[in-house]
Design a protein around this motif. Structure first.
Motif, PDB file in Angstrom:
ATOM      1  N   ALA A   1       0.841  -1.199   0.000  1.00 36.25           N
ATOM      2  CA  ALA A   1       0.000   0.000   0.000  1.00 36.25           C
ATOM      3  C   ALA A   1       0.880   1.255   0.000  1.00 36.25           C
ATOM      4  N   THR A   2       0.453   2.257  -0.731  1.00 36.96           N
ATOM      5  CA  THR A   2       1.244   3.485  -0.849  1.00 36.96           C
ATOM      6  C   THR A   2       0.780   4.518   0.167  1.00 36.96           C
TER       7      THR A   2
ATOM      8  N   LEU B   1       4.637   0.280   4.700  1.00 34.61           N
ATOM      9  CA  LEU B   1       4.684  -0.820   5.661  1.00 34.61           C
ATOM     10  C   LEU B   1       5.666  -1.890   5.201  1.00 34.61           C
ATOM     11  N   ASP B   2       6.189  -2.624   6.164  1.00 35.24           N
ATOM     12  CA  ASP B   2       7.081  -3.750   5.878  1.00 35.24           C
ATOM     13  C   ASP B   2       6.687  -4.891   6.802  1.00 35.24           C
ATOM     14  N   ARG B   3       6.033  -5.909   6.231  1.00 29.61           N
ATOM     15  CA  ARG B   3       5.557  -7.013   7.069  1.00 29.61           C
ATOM     16  C   ARG B   3       6.693  -7.738   7.759  1.00 29.61           C
ATOM     17  N   GLU B   4       7.850  -7.831   7.062  1.00 32.67           N
ATOM     18  CA  GLU B   4       8.986  -8.533   7.648  1.00 32.67           C
ATOM     19  C   GLU B   4       9.571  -7.760   8.825  1.00 32.67           C
ATOM     20  N   GLU B   5       9.313  -6.472   8.877  1.00 34.85           N
ATOM     21  CA  GLU B   5       9.772  -5.661  10.008  1.00 34.85           C
ATOM     22  C   GLU B   5       8.751  -5.667  11.135  1.00 34.85           C
TER      23      GLU B   5
ATOM     24  N   VAL C   1      -0.676  -6.574   8.535  1.00 32.86           N
ATOM     25  CA  VAL C   1       0.017  -6.272   7.290  1.00 32.86           C
ATOM     26  C   VAL C   1       0.060  -7.539   6.427  1.00 32.86           C
ATOM     27  N   GLN C   2      -0.525  -7.444   5.247  1.00 36.05           N
ATOM     28  CA  GLN C   2      -0.569  -8.582   4.331  1.00 36.05           C
ATOM     29  C   GLN C   2       0.722  -8.645   3.502  1.00 36.05           C
TER      30      GLN C   2
END
Length: 314
Positions: free
Chosen positions: A41-42, A95-99, A127-128
């Protein structure tokens, strides 16, 4: 005589105005809201949030909303034609799901009374995952030493590439790349699901001193990402080859008065092994009137020479 009788009962209309006091706190009909937001998402994207209600009126009703501190989100309040306030959650930073896979926020509705009253709702942002991480090997080059004639089925290495994504985006398939020769693939096999490489053919030092395998790890995402590594297998020699002797006769038949020192045969030696395994000692074990002299030109060649006078009767 007329009598005027007045009624003792009189009726008056009284209007009673009830002044509101701030005896109600704002509350959300849903005190837990869960949102799924893609990590792709932006910034600027908006997500509707439920508004709170407050039975009070005037200044005692809802005045504003507040969001707990977040570096990724803020809120914007819109006011409808009837004066009702609506809240949007706005993404301010990618967003960063891995973070961070889950963001827990608190939305607070505040009224304008004295004392101020408020109500809260928990906003859970999940977070997808987006396939934005390629598989990675621990090393770019793996070096392995292996003895020739290693039994078929022997495990060479268990590759374990990792992918920080989740689901299909993190499931990995292993394969040889086009840089891996057919000859190497005849000797080694690769399990595409586990990354295990094992021996399936004959490892022969005399055939190949070392093997190179180029491995690709690809995830199962819609738009797959991949990582690569190289495996170098150095083969260690074993003493598995017999020495070879070749004899070229110069003279098949000689007279018994042949001069001492005459060369009667040329002897060549070879061994396909290396190091000490390939060193050869050449000797005549019986007492005979001949000696072997190493050639000065080629260390693997000998001259068979008459060392004593010959006597046919002996």
């Amino acid at each position: 005589l007329d009598f005027i009788i007045e009624s003792p009962l009189r009726i008056f209309n009284i209007e009673l105005g009830i002044t509101d006091i701030n005896d109600n706190a704002p509350h959300f009909r849903r005190d837990r809201v869960e949102l799924d937001v893609s990590e792709s998402a932006t910034p600027g994207e908006r997500f509707s949030l439920p508004n709170a209600v407050d039975p009070d009126v005037g200044i005692n009703t809802i005045k504003t909303y507040r969001l707990s501190t977040s570096e990724h989100f803020t809120i914007e309040i819109q006011t409808g034609s009837d004066g009702t306030q609506y809240v949007d959650l706005v993404l301010t930073k990618s967003l960063d799901r891995e973070e961070k896979a889950v963001h827990k926020l608190i939305l607070t509705a505040v009224d304008g009374g004295v004392p101020v009253r408020s109500g809260t709702a928990n906003i859970i942002v999940r977070v997808q995952d987006t396939n934005d991480n390629p598989p990675r090997f621990e090393k770019q080059i793996y070096t392995i030493n292996m003895t020739e004639n290693t039994p078929i089925g022997t495990l060479v290495i268990n590759l374990n590439a990792t992918d920080l994504d989740e689901g299909l985006n993190s499931e990995i398939v292993y394969s040889f790349t086009l840089y891996t020769s057919e000859k190497t693939q005849d000797v080694f096999t690769l399990n595409s699901n586990t990354g295990e490489i094992s021996v399936k053919g004959t490892v022969d030092y005399e055939d190949m001193k070392f093997y190179e395998m180029h491995i690709e790890a690809k995830d199962k995402g819609t738009h797959p990402l991949l990582g690569q590594c190289k495996i170098v297998v150095h083969v260690t020699d074993m003493n598995d080859n017999f020495p070879e002797i070749t004899v070229q006769s110069v003279k098949n038949t000689v007279p018994e008065n042949i001069p001492v020192g005459t060369v009667i045969a040329l002897v060549g030696i070879s061994d396909r092994d290396t190091g000490d395994n390939g060193k050869i000692n050449l000797a005549i074990h019986e007492a005979m009137p001949f000696v072997l002299n190493k050639s000065s030109d080629k260390p693997t060649h000998y001259n068979l020479i008459v060392s004593e006078p010959l006597d046919r009767e002996k």
